[in-house]
Motif scaffolding. Structure first.
Motif, PDB file in Angstrom:
ATOM      1  N   ASN A 368      23.730  91.293 -18.540  1.00 29.31           N
ATOM      2  CA  ASN A 368      23.094  91.659 -19.507  1.00 29.31           C
ATOM      3  C   ASN A 368      23.841  93.053 -20.180  1.00 29.31           C
ATOM      4  OD1 ASN A 368      20.249  90.282 -19.632  1.00 29.31           O
ATOM      5  ND2 ASN A 368      20.515  91.182 -17.453  1.00 29.31           N
ATOM      6  N   GLN A 428      10.268  96.753 -20.197  1.00 28.58           N
ATOM      7  CA  GLN A 428      11.572  95.928 -20.914  1.00 28.58           C
ATOM      8  C   GLN A 428      11.507  96.562 -22.244  1.00 28.58           C
ATOM      9  OE1 GLN A 428      13.698  93.549 -19.057  1.00 28.58           O
ATOM     10  NE2 GLN A 428      14.959  94.159 -20.617  1.00 28.58           N
ATOM     11  N   ASP A 432      14.865  97.896 -23.957  1.00 32.93           N
ATOM     12  CA  ASP A 432      15.513  97.211 -25.234  1.00 32.93           C
ATOM     13  C   ASP A 432      15.828  98.191 -26.253  1.00 32.93           C
ATOM     14  OD1 ASP A 432      15.717  95.098 -23.379  1.00 32.93           O
ATOM     15  OD2 ASP A 432      14.105  94.099 -24.303  1.00 32.93           O
TER      16      ASP A 432
END
Length: 500
Positions: A368, A428, A432
């Motif tokens: 990622n 998350q 993000d």
């Protein structure tokens, strides 16, 4: 399950010291520090090569709450920084809570009990509700990928693990690398060696620094109420101008665009031979990679016993260094000034970590890209915080940022205590959002301009990213006190234990 410690801090460098002091101030003293070395100071414990010194003013390179009046110079030498670390450990009562000569070799999150199981060498394993990684980024020496590097028959030294039992006087010395460590080592050893061959892959911009012994008047000023604070403020402003504002706001900062001209003028003044000067002149803009700060590095190449070699190295032989043009450079001593693994996924942290579902942190970053919410937390790795994680460092004084990230961690732990939570995990969505912000703002950084194509900078990771935060120190400091606590989930699933 009751863990052995409420919090385990990995590393007794300044990041670990700052985190421990922050926990104590919040009344969270159920922690232990684990340190691989036999003393405190981190970088300043391990690095003792000749000429080692801080490359920003000493007044900025210290905690805001513990400002020393004992600095001997404007740019302190390494032994003074180590002494400062020892002073902090003594004043804040940390010695008895540090486990020295103990290396963390792995950490895994126990989902059933909301705690970390940390494997140690020596010592088996311990458990902790929370894990703070303060192992730093200037930790693991970077060995050059050169054929035959292990075959050299003479003495091999790495700047990060200097052997003071070796006498370089009268020796033929080869040094590989011209980064920040080499900039300090080369002028120090050149006068005593028989011959010094410097192997340069990429030249470094090097600027003079106002490094002078502090006068009696300066020491008196440090003892006057407000004197130390004023000196720190001035020093911090200088540091902010020379890196965060210059590098992160390059496209809107006219001053940054003239640094190349200043650097070239310094080269003209200090290096006599035009051929050598040309070899020492970077083909990238100031700021694309870490610059050097030294008053005699460039002029050292005027010495008759110093030779600069820019031909690529072919291999290391038993007797020296062979370059691609067929020339062999004999040496008695080989110095590897090749720095550290900085933005490698296996360096932050310096041990394997497994989170929820057994997920590897290094694997997460491989898949990622390097990322961490506010440079501190990663989703899927509850109860773990990192000082100087990806996008946590803006390039100014480490101390200002240690304090900022410690404040972030302590805010989370206080909230966990209020909620009697045993699990703290960044969402998350919040992660993000932060990562998208970093990507959105980075276009103004110098790293993304065409002038950085030839820099060969360790700032760039294998994904082509530069995990430096595109912000000022003040912004990072402010946000550590204002980020929404709702960006974290505070839950209780373990049978017992809180964040106290």
């Amino acid at each position: 399950m009751h863990p052995d410690f409420q919090t385990l801090i990995v590393g007794a460098g300044f990041s670990g010291i700052g985190a421990a002091i922050g926990l104590d101030a919040a009344g969270m003293n159920g922690y232990q520090i684990v340190e691989a070395g036999e003393g405190v100071g981190g970088t300043w414990f391990w690095n003792t090569y000749p000429g080692i010194a801080v490359d920003i003013p000493s007044f900025a390179y210290q905690f805001s709450f513990e400002q020393s009046s004992q600095w001997s110079r404007t740019y302190a030498h390494g032994h003074e920084l180590r002494a400062y670390a020892e002073h902090c450990a003594t004043k804040y009562g940390l010695w008895s809570r540090i486990r020295f000569n103990t290396k963390v070799i792995g950490a895994a999150f126990d989902e059933e009990n909301d705690l970390w199981r940390i494997d140690l060498d020596p010592g088996g394993s311990v458990t902790a509700r929370f894990l703070i990684n303060a192992s730093g980024v200037l930790t693991i020496p970077n060995l050059p990928d050169i054929d035959g590097v292990d075959s050299f028959a003479g003495i091999t030294l790495h700047t990060a693990r200097w052997d003071h039992g070796q006498d370089l006087a009268g020796k033929r010395v080869a040094i590989i690398g011209t980064g920040a460590s080499a900039v300090q080592v080369i002028p120090e050893i050149a006068p005593i060696v028989k011959h010094l061959t410097v192997f340069q892959r990429t030249p470094i911009w090097c600027f003079p620094k106002a490094d002078v012994p502090l006068s009696t008047a300066a020491h008196v000023a440090m003892r006057v109420p407000g004197g130390k604070a004023l000196q720190r403020l001035i020093s911090q402003a200088y540091v902010e101008l020379t890196f965060p504002l210059a590098a992160h706001y390059f496209t809107v900062n006219p001053m940054a665009r003239h640094m190349d001209d200043i650097g070239k003028a310094i080269l003209r003044k200090q290096v006599r031979d035009p051929v050598v000067r040309d070899k020492l002149t970077p083909r990238y803009a100031v700021g694309c990679k870490r610059p050097g700060f030294h008053n005699t590095y460039l002029s050292t190449f005027n010495r008759d016993n110093v030779r600069l070699v820019t031909t690529p190295i072919d291999k290391i032989t038993g007797g020296g260094v062979a370059t691609s043009d067929g020339e062999s450079h004999d040496a008695d001593v080989l110095i590897l000034a090749t720095g550290f693994k900085v933005l490698d996924a296996d360096n932050i942290p310096t041990y394997p970590v497994r989170g929820v579902g057994g997920q590897s942190l290094a694997g997460f970053w491989d898949e990622n890209r390097l990322q961490a919410y506010e440079g501190v937390s990663v989703p899927g790795f509850p109860n773990m915080f990192t000082v100087f994680g990806p996008y946590g460092f803006v390039g100014s004084s480490y101390f200002a940022l240690i304090e900022a990230q410690t404040r972030h961690i302590v805010r989370c732990l206080k909230q966990a205590r209020r909620k009697s939570a045993t699990r703290v995990e960044v969402s998350q969505q919040a992660n993000d959002r932060f990562f998208a912000e970093m990507m959105r703002k980075r276009h103004r950084q110098i790293f993304w301009q065409d002038t950085c194509r030839l820099a060969n900078s360790y700032y760039f990771d294998k994904h082509g990213d530069v995990a430096l935060r595109p912000a000022t120190t003040l912004e990072a400091y402010w946000r550590s006190r204002r980020f929404p606590l709702d960006d974290y989930r505070f839950t209780t699933t373990a049978p017992s234990g809180t964040a106290g």
